[in-house]
Design a protein around this motif. Structure first.
Motif, short mmCIF file in Angstrom:
data_model
loop_
_atom_site.label_atom_id
_atom_site.label_comp_id
_atom_site.label_asym_id
_atom_site.label_seq_id
_atom_site.Cartn_x
_atom_site.Cartn_y
_atom_site.Cartn_z
N ASP A 71 1.09 -1.43 -0.42
CA ASP A 71 -0.10 0.34 0.54
C ASP A 71 0.57 1.09 0.05
N LEU A 72 0.22 2.44 -0.36
CA LEU A 72 1.10 3.58 -0.48
C LEU A 72 1.25 4.34 0.38
N GLY A 73 0.47 3.75 1.75
CA GLY A 73 0.51 3.97 3.10
C GLY A 73 2.00 3.41 3.74
N ASP A 74 2.06 2.89 3.45
CA ASP A 74 3.21 1.16 4.10
C ASP A 74 4.56 1.98 4.71
N PRO A 75 4.95 2.16 5.72
CA PRO A 75 6.39 2.50 5.71
C PRO A 75 7.44 1.68 4.93
N LEU A 76 8.28 2.47 4.71
CA LEU A 76 9.29 1.37 3.97
C LEU A 76 9.47 -0.08 4.80
N GLU A 77 9.55 0.04 6.03
CA GLU A 77 10.78 -0.82 7.00
C GLU A 77 9.68 -1.69 6.72
N LYS A 78 9.09 -2.12 6.27
CA LYS A 78 7.79 -3.24 6.28
C LYS A 78 8.13 -3.74 5.26
N ILE B 250 5.84 4.89 1.26
CA ILE B 250 6.34 4.90 0.08
C ILE B 250 5.52 5.67 -0.77
N ALA B 251 4.19 6.42 -0.37
CA ALA B 251 3.45 7.52 -1.31
C ALA B 251 5.30 9.00 -1.08
N GLU B 252 5.28 8.73 0.44
CA GLU B 252 6.31 9.84 0.70
C GLU B 252 7.36 10.47 0.04
N LEU B 253 7.88 8.83 -0.23
CA LEU B 253 8.78 8.53 -1.59
C LEU B 253 8.73 9.06 -3.16
N LEU B 254 7.56 8.74 -3.21
CA LEU B 254 7.24 8.87 -4.70
C LEU B 254 6.95 10.92 -4.81
N ALA B 255 6.53 10.88 -3.34
CA ALA B 255 5.92 12.24 -4.19
C ALA B 255 7.27 13.46 -4.24
N HIS B 256 8.36 12.18 -3.52
CA HIS B 256 9.53 13.62 -2.33
C HIS B 256 9.09 14.61 -1.50
N THR B 257 8.37 13.72 -0.46
CA THR B 257 7.92 14.54 0.50
C THR B 257 8.82 13.82 1.74
N GLY B 258 9.82 12.80 1.58
CA GLY B 258 10.33 12.19 2.39
C GLY B 258 10.82 12.73 3.60
N GLY B 259 11.79 13.76 3.18
CA GLY B 259 12.42 14.30 3.57
C GLY B 259 13.96 14.15 3.62
N LEU B 260 14.01 13.28 2.64
CA LEU B 260 15.46 12.60 2.58
C LEU B 260 15.93 14.37 1.58
#
Length: 461
Positions: free
Chosen positions: A86-93, A105-115
Motif C-alpha cells: 500500500d502506498l501508505g506503508d512505511p518503507l520498513e515494512k 512509499i507515497a512520500e518517497l514517490l512524491a518527494h515528501t519524505g524529507g530525504l
C-alpha cells in the motif's frame, strides 16, 4: 487520447521546426531532437545538428536522466495495484534496515519524505556506482534534511530506495523488472540502462567559447532507478501515450490518472508558477494549460517529456549537452504551438445507449443550504456535481454496486453520495459526506441539520 490520424498542417510543422532551431542555436547544443505526439502516435519529428555525421532520428539514443524516475514510479504503482503493498506503508515494512523506514512509499514517490536531495560523497552523476555499493553509502549518516511528510524536497536517494524496494519484492534486479514489466509490453525496445548504437555522446559546452569537452557516461549503480536510462524520442513518444491513457498490460488508466494528480505541495518559490509533483510526475501550469511529465539531466544530456491530456498533445525534447537549451520550456512551447494552431476536435456527441431511470430521476438542480448545484449523468456511467455559479466545490463520482457513488477528486474525493428515499420510494434528498442537498433551498420537511424555520422565507418586517 483520440484516434485521429490527421497529419499536422505545414504551417504548424514549420513553427515547430523554427522553435527547436532557435533553441538549438541559442542554447548551443551539439544536437537536439524533438517529437510531438497527437492522437496516440508521433506526428512530427525534428532534429538540428548531427550525431555521427547525420541528423539524429527517432531511434538515436540520448540519456534521459530523471525521466527514469517516472519509470520507477510505474513499477511501484504496479506493486500497489497487485495488492503487494500500500502506498501508505512505511518503507520498513517491505525494505527493512535502511534507517529511514518510517518514510512511506507515497512520500518517497512524491518527494515528501524529507530525504536529502543528493547522495553524500563525490558527485554521483560523474563517478562510478561502485563507489556506493550499499544503500548506506547512498543515504549517508544523516539522510534526512526535513521532518518526514512536511514539505516537498526533491530527492534522488529517495528513488534509489524505491528501486531497492522493487528489487526486494520482485527478487530481481531493477532493470530486469523494468524491461519485463514495462519496456517490453509497451514496445520501448530502444530504452535501457546502457547505450546501444546509434547513440549520442554527451558533451559540456564552454560557457564563453564555442568549444566542447566530452562528459563521462558512468554506470550509476544503486542510483540507477533515479537517472540511469537511455532512450529515444520514438520510445518516449510511446511512453507519453501510455502516461495519457494507460495500458492494462502495465497500468490501468485510473492508475496513471492517479500519478498525474498532485501529491506534494509546491515549493514556496514555485507557487506563482503553479508547479507541483504527483507520483513520479511533475505538474505545472504553462500559459493556463495543465502540463504533466518529467525533465531529466545528467552530465552531457538534457531531456524533457511533457503532455497536455486535455489538448491531446505531448512533446519530447532530447539534447546532448550538460547545460544550454531550456528543454522543459521548449517542450511546453511545442505542446502549445500544436494545441493553439490545431485545437483538438471534440468527439461527436452521442446519446447514451442505456440509462438507469433511478439515476435519471436524480439529475438536475439541488441546493446545499442556499447554494445551487447541478447533478449531471456522465457518459461513463458516473455523475458530476457542479456549482451553478461556477464557484464552489465540484466533484466527479463513480457508481458503486450498492447504488451509491464515491467522489473521485477535490473536496469530496473518497466521500460517499447516496440518494435518501422516502417510504413511498420518492427521493427526499441527497447525502454527500453528511451534507444534505435538497430540491429547494432549505426545503420544508427535509431533514436539514438544525431544522428549517416553520414560518419559512420572509422579507424585512
Amino acid at each position: 487520447m483520440t484516434t485521429t490520424q490527421e497529419e499536422l498542417l505545414p504551417t504548424t510543422r514549420r513553427a515547430l521546426l523554427h522553435r527547436i532551431a532557435v533553441a538549438q542555436a541559442e542554447g548551443r547544443a551539439p544536437s537536439l531532437v524533438a517529437a510531438v505526439v497527437r492522437g496516440g502516435r508521433a506526428v512530427w519529428h525534428g532534429a538540428r545538428s548531427c550525431v555521427d555525421g547525420h541528423a539524429p532520428d527517432e531511434n538515436v539514443q540520448y540519456r534521459i536522466g530523471s525521466i527514469t524516475k517516472t519509470f520507477t514510479a510505474v513499477l511501484v504503482l504496479r506493486l500497489r495495484d497487485e495488492g503487494v503493498l500500500d502506498l501508505g506503508d512505511p518503507l520498513e515494512k517491505h525494505l527493512p534496515g535502511t534507517g529511514v523506514g518510517e518514510v512511506t512509499i507515497a512520500e518517497l514517490l512524491a518527494h515528501t519524505g524529507g530525504l536529502a536531495a543528493e547522495s553524500p560523497g563525490p558527485w554521483w552523476e560523474r563517478t562510478p556506482g561502485t563507489l556506493r555499493p550499499e544503500l548506506a553509502d547512498v543515504l549517508g549518516e544523516h539522510p534526512l534534511r526535513h521532518p518526514v511528510g512536511r514539505r516537498f524536497h526533491y530527492s534522488n536517494p529517495g528513488y534509489t530506495l524505491l528501486g531497492a524496494l522493487v528489487e526486494e519484492v520482485r527478487r530481481a534486479p531493477w532493470e530486469d523488472v523494468l524491461r519485463r514489466e514495462v519496456l517490453e509490453p509497451l514496445g520501448l525496445h530502444r530504452t535501457g540502462g546502457r547505450p546501444q548504437a546509434p547513440h549520442a555522446g554527451g558533451w559540456a559546452v564552454h560557457p564563453w567559447a564555442d568549444v566542447m569537452l566530452p562528459e563521462p557516461a558512468e554506470d550509476l549503480g544503486l542510483m540507477a532507478p533515479a537517472g540511469q536510462l537511455w532512450s529515444t524520442t520514438g520510445d518516449l513518444a510511446r511512453f507519453a501515450v501510455f502516461l495519457a491513457q494507460g495500458d492494462e498490460r502495465v497500468l490501468s488508466a485510473e492508475s496513471v490518472r492517479e500519478m498525474r494528480k498532485p501529491a506534494a505541495p509546491p515549493e514556496t518559490s514555485d507557487v506563482v508558477a503553479g508547479s507541483a509533483y504527483g507520483l513520479g510526475l511533475r505538474l505545472q501550469r504553462w500559459d493556463s494549460r495543465l502540463l504533466v511529465g518529467h525533465s531529466g539531466s545528467l552530465p552531457g544530456f538534457l531531456a524533457d517529456l511533457t503532455l497536455s491530456v486535455e489538448d491531446d498533445v505531448a512533446a519530447v525534447v532530447l539534447a546532448n549537452c550538460t547545460s544550454g537549451p531550456a528543454v522543459s520550456s521548449l517542450a511546453a512551447d511545442l505542446v502549445g504551438i500544436v494545441a493553439e494552431a490545431e485545437p483538438r476536435i471534440p468527439e461527436p456527441w452521442r446519446p447514451l445507449s442505456d440509462v438507469d431511470r433511478s439515476v435519471l430521476e436524480l439529475v438536475g438542480q439541488w441546493y446545499w443550504g442556499t447554494q445551487g448545484f447541478v447533478l449531471r449523468l456522465t457518459a461513463d456511467g458516473g455523475v458530476s456535481l457542479e456549482p451553478l455559479s461556477g464557484v464552489g466545490r465540484r466533484a466527479r463520482l463513480r457508481p458503486n454496486e450498492d447504488g451509491t457513488w464515491t467522489g473521485l477528486d477535490g473536496y469530496y474525493a473518497g466521500e460517499i453520495l447516496k440518494a435518501v428515499r422516502r417510504a413511498d420510494g420518492s427521493v427526499s434528498h441527497l447525502d454527500l459526506g453528511s451534507f444534505v442537498f435538497t430540491r429547494q433551498p432549505y426545503e420544508q420537511g427535509a431533514p436539514v441539520p438544525g431544522g428549517v424555520d416553520q414560518d419559512g422565507w420572509r422579507g424585512i418586517r
